[in-house]
Design a protein around this motif. Sequence first.
Motif, PDB file in Angstrom:
ATOM      1  N   ASP A  83       0.810  -1.595  -0.218  1.00 14.33           N
ATOM      2  CA  ASP A  83      -0.342  -0.105  -0.123  1.00 14.33           C
ATOM      3  C   ASP A  83       0.702   1.451   0.352  1.00 14.33           C
ATOM      4  O   ASP A  83       0.460   1.972  -0.940  1.00 14.33           O
ATOM      5  CB  ASP A  83      -0.943   0.435   1.380  1.00 14.33           C
ATOM      6  N   ALA A  84       2.147   1.453   1.137  1.00 11.39           N
ATOM      7  CA  ALA A  84       3.120   1.987   0.829  1.00 11.39           C
ATOM      8  C   ALA A  84       3.394   3.161  -0.975  1.00 11.39           C
ATOM      9  O   ALA A  84       3.912   3.519  -1.017  1.00 11.39           O
ATOM     10  CB  ALA A  84       4.083   2.781   1.952  1.00 11.39           C
ATOM     11  N   LEU A  85       3.796   1.283  -1.347  1.00 14.30           N
ATOM     12  CA  LEU A  85       3.904   0.977  -3.252  1.00 14.30           C
ATOM     13  C   LEU A  85       3.527   2.075  -3.901  1.00 14.30           C
ATOM     14  O   LEU A  85       3.306   2.875  -4.770  1.00 14.30           O
ATOM     15  CB  LEU A  85       4.810   0.234  -3.413  1.00 14.30           C
ATOM     16  N   VAL A  86       1.978   1.375  -3.272  1.00 13.61           N
ATOM     17  CA  VAL A  86       1.054   2.394  -4.569  1.00 13.61           C
ATOM     18  C   VAL A  86       0.543   3.719  -3.828  1.00 13.61           C
ATOM     19  O   VAL A  86       0.625   4.342  -4.915  1.00 13.61           O
ATOM     20  CB  VAL A  86      -0.190   1.133  -3.621  1.00 13.61           C
ATOM     21  N   ASN A  87       0.767   3.804  -3.183  1.00 12.07           N
ATOM     22  CA  ASN A  87       0.646   5.651  -2.582  1.00 12.07           C
ATOM     23  C   ASN A  87       1.632   6.399  -2.825  1.00 12.07           C
ATOM     24  O   ASN A  87       2.125   7.883  -2.787  1.00 12.07           O
ATOM     25  CB  ASN A  87      -0.256   5.519  -1.053  1.00 12.07           C
ATOM     26  N   ASP A  88       2.967   5.651  -3.039  1.00 11.89           N
ATOM     27  CA  ASP A  88       3.927   6.414  -3.881  1.00 11.89           C
ATOM     28  C   ASP A  88       4.815   7.157  -2.166  1.00 11.89           C
ATOM     29  O   ASP A  88       5.577   7.736  -2.852  1.00 11.89           O
ATOM     30  CB  ASP A  88       4.519   7.953  -5.005  1.00 11.89           C
ATOM     31  N   ASP A  89       4.642   6.492  -1.114  1.00  8.45           N
ATOM     32  CA  ASP A  89       5.168   6.807  -0.014  1.00  8.45           C
ATOM     33  C   ASP A  89       6.663   6.016  -0.075  1.00  8.45           C
ATOM     34  O   ASP A  89       6.745   5.269   0.797  1.00  8.45           O
ATOM     35  CB  ASP A  89       4.424   6.239   0.848  1.00  8.45           C
ATOM     36  N   HIS A  95      16.467  -3.998   1.961  1.00  8.79           N
ATOM     37  CA  HIS A  95      16.899  -3.354   0.187  1.00  8.79           C
ATOM     38  C   HIS A  95      15.975  -2.038   0.523  1.00  8.79           C
ATOM     39  O   HIS A  95      15.906  -1.475   0.438  1.00  8.79           O
ATOM     40  CB  HIS A  95      17.107  -3.996  -0.674  1.00  8.79           C
ATOM     41  N   ILE A  96      14.752  -2.203   0.784  1.00  5.34           N
ATOM     42  CA  ILE A  96      13.951  -1.679   0.862  1.00  5.34           C
ATOM     43  C   ILE A  96      13.945  -0.530   1.500  1.00  5.34           C
ATOM     44  O   ILE A  96      13.584   0.416   1.682  1.00  5.34           O
ATOM     45  CB  ILE A  96      12.209  -2.230   0.995  1.00  5.34           C
ATOM     46  N   SER A  97      13.917  -1.158   3.084  1.00  2.54           N
ATOM     47  CA  SER A  97      14.155  -0.077   4.152  1.00  2.54           C
ATOM     48  C   SER A  97      15.057   0.890   3.622  1.00  2.54           C
ATOM     49  O   SER A  97      14.918   1.786   4.643  1.00  2.54           O
ATOM     50  CB  SER A  97      14.317  -1.251   5.233  1.00  2.54           C
ATOM     51  N   GLU A  98      16.393   0.914   2.603  1.00  2.00           N
ATOM     52  CA  GLU A  98      17.242   1.513   2.602  1.00  2.00           C
ATOM     53  C   GLU A  98      17.283   2.231   1.459  1.00  2.00           C
ATOM     54  O   GLU A  98      18.270   3.063   1.067  1.00  2.00           O
ATOM     55  CB  GLU A  98      18.620   1.106   2.736  1.00  2.00           C
ATOM     56  N   SER A  99      16.289   2.496   0.184  1.00  2.00           N
ATOM     57  CA  SER A  99      16.076   2.593  -0.956  1.00  2.00           C
ATOM     58  C   SER A  99      15.200   3.365  -1.361  1.00  2.00           C
ATOM     59  O   SER A  99      14.297   3.343  -0.696  1.00  2.00           O
ATOM     60  CB  SER A  99      16.238   1.347  -1.875  1.00  2.00           C
ATOM     61  N   HIS A 118      14.044   1.332  -7.048  1.00  2.00           N
ATOM     62  CA  HIS A 118      14.846   0.574  -5.966  1.00  2.00           C
ATOM     63  C   HIS A 118      13.690  -0.039  -5.047  1.00  2.00           C
ATOM     64  O   HIS A 118      13.951  -1.440  -5.536  1.00  2.00           O
ATOM     65  CB  HIS A 118      15.963   0.792  -5.387  1.00  2.00           C
ATOM     66  N   GLN A 119      13.576   0.690  -4.245  1.00  3.66           N
ATOM     67  CA  GLN A 119      12.095  -0.393  -3.030  1.00  3.66           C
ATOM     68  C   GLN A 119      11.496  -1.224  -4.487  1.00  3.66           C
ATOM     69  O   GLN A 119      11.394  -2.459  -4.128  1.00  3.66           O
ATOM     70  CB  GLN A 119      11.292   0.505  -2.669  1.00  3.66           C
ATOM     71  N   ARG A 120      10.553  -0.754  -5.696  1.00  8.73           N
ATOM     72  CA  ARG A 120      10.299  -1.531  -6.375  1.00  8.73           C
ATOM     73  C   ARG A 120      10.644  -2.703  -6.964  1.00  8.73           C
ATOM     74  O   ARG A 120      10.471  -3.053  -7.488  1.00  8.73           O
ATOM     75  CB  ARG A 120       8.593  -0.274  -7.586  1.00  8.73           C
ATOM     76  N   GLU A 121      11.359  -2.464  -6.997  1.00 11.42           N
ATOM     77  CA  GLU A 121      13.459  -3.662  -7.808  1.00 11.42           C
ATOM     78  C   GLU A 121      12.999  -4.287  -7.087  1.00 11.42           C
ATOM     79  O   GLU A 121      12.734  -5.915  -7.610  1.00 11.42           O
ATOM     80  CB  GLU A 121      14.050  -3.068  -8.603  1.00 11.42           C
ATOM     81  N   HIS A 122      12.952  -4.261  -5.697  1.00  8.91           N
ATOM     82  CA  HIS A 122      13.040  -5.408  -5.005  1.00  8.91           C
ATOM     83  C   HIS A 122      11.775  -5.847  -4.360  1.00  8.91           C
ATOM     84  O   HIS A 122      11.285  -7.440  -4.269  1.00  8.91           O
ATOM     85  CB  HIS A 122      13.918  -5.229  -3.516  1.00  8.91           C
ATOM     86  N   TYR A 131       4.212   1.401 -10.499  1.00 10.73           N
ATOM     87  CA  TYR A 131       3.684   2.423 -10.704  1.00 10.73           C
ATOM     88  C   TYR A 131       3.263   3.482 -10.189  1.00 10.73           C
ATOM     89  O   TYR A 131       3.226   4.895 -10.131  1.00 10.73           O
ATOM     90  CB  TYR A 131       3.043   2.510 -12.588  1.00 10.73           C
ATOM     91  N   GLY A 132       2.747   3.186  -8.929  1.00 12.85           N
ATOM     92  CA  GLY A 132       1.884   4.286  -8.515  1.00 12.85           C
ATOM     93  C   GLY A 132       0.973   4.866  -8.742  1.00 12.85           C
ATOM     94  O   GLY A 132       0.316   4.197 -10.063  1.00 12.85           O
ATOM     95  N   SER A 133       0.950   6.009  -8.364  1.00 14.40           N
ATOM     96  CA  SER A 133      -0.061   7.283  -9.719  1.00 14.40           C
ATOM     97  C   SER A 133       0.241   7.231 -10.718  1.00 14.40           C
ATOM     98  O   SER A 133      -0.703   7.962 -11.344  1.00 14.40           O
ATOM     99  CB  SER A 133       0.167   9.086  -8.621  1.00 14.40           C
ATOM    100  N   LYS A 134       1.092   6.805 -11.250  1.00 13.95           N
ATOM    101  CA  LYS A 134       1.293   6.433 -13.009  1.00 13.95           C
ATOM    102  C   LYS A 134       0.426   6.093 -13.557  1.00 13.95           C
ATOM    103  O   LYS A 134       0.422   6.653 -14.458  1.00 13.95           O
ATOM    104  CB  LYS A 134       3.145   6.643 -13.117  1.00 13.95           C
TER     105      LYS A 134
END
Length: 186
Positions: free
Chosen positions: A62-68, A112-116, A120-124, A171-174
């Motif tokens: 959900d955080a990635l969906v929201n681009d957060d 990795h997500i916790s530091e990117s 890069h978060q989306r790649e992981h 892609y989130g909001s895109k």
Amino acid sequence: MKTLKATLMASALVLTAFASTSCKDGNKEKVTNSTQSEIQVKQGKQDAKALAVLNDYFNLKDALVNDDNSKAKTLGNTLAQSLKSFDESNYSDSEKMELKDIIEDATEHAEHISESDIKHQREHFKTLSKDVTDLVTITGTNTKLYEQFCPMYDGGTAWLSTKEEIRNPYYGSKMLKCGKVQREIN
């Protein structure tokens, strides 16, 4: 050679046009009210630690969906901790071995997500989603989950959701609604 270049250029244009119309989302809405997912456990195998992993995964999604990016970093760390505390002792020897590999890989991606940055978060998250899907295959769940698929991200990528409605974490909001339900899990 010119004919080959022209053919390749035309093919690229057609694919680009198809991609932009098939997943274009004129509606740039955000997912709001991102509350912790309520997942029921299958009687027997799945325990509270497996439930925590799933809930943390859905919150991260959900955080990635929201681009957060900032929230995704925090939730990546939370998920890494849940994965580290996962207890595979209730499973068969072969399942324990498989779970150990899944947990190790998923933990690395969550860290990795916790530091990117968000890209890069989306790649992981792509590999993390595969790991969590594999985990659910072993642990099970009584709650209906939806494996969703985006044909646009990195040659096609899946993720899990508790809702049938598409909310794309890649892609989130895109391109919020880019994707389709690939299968139901339960």
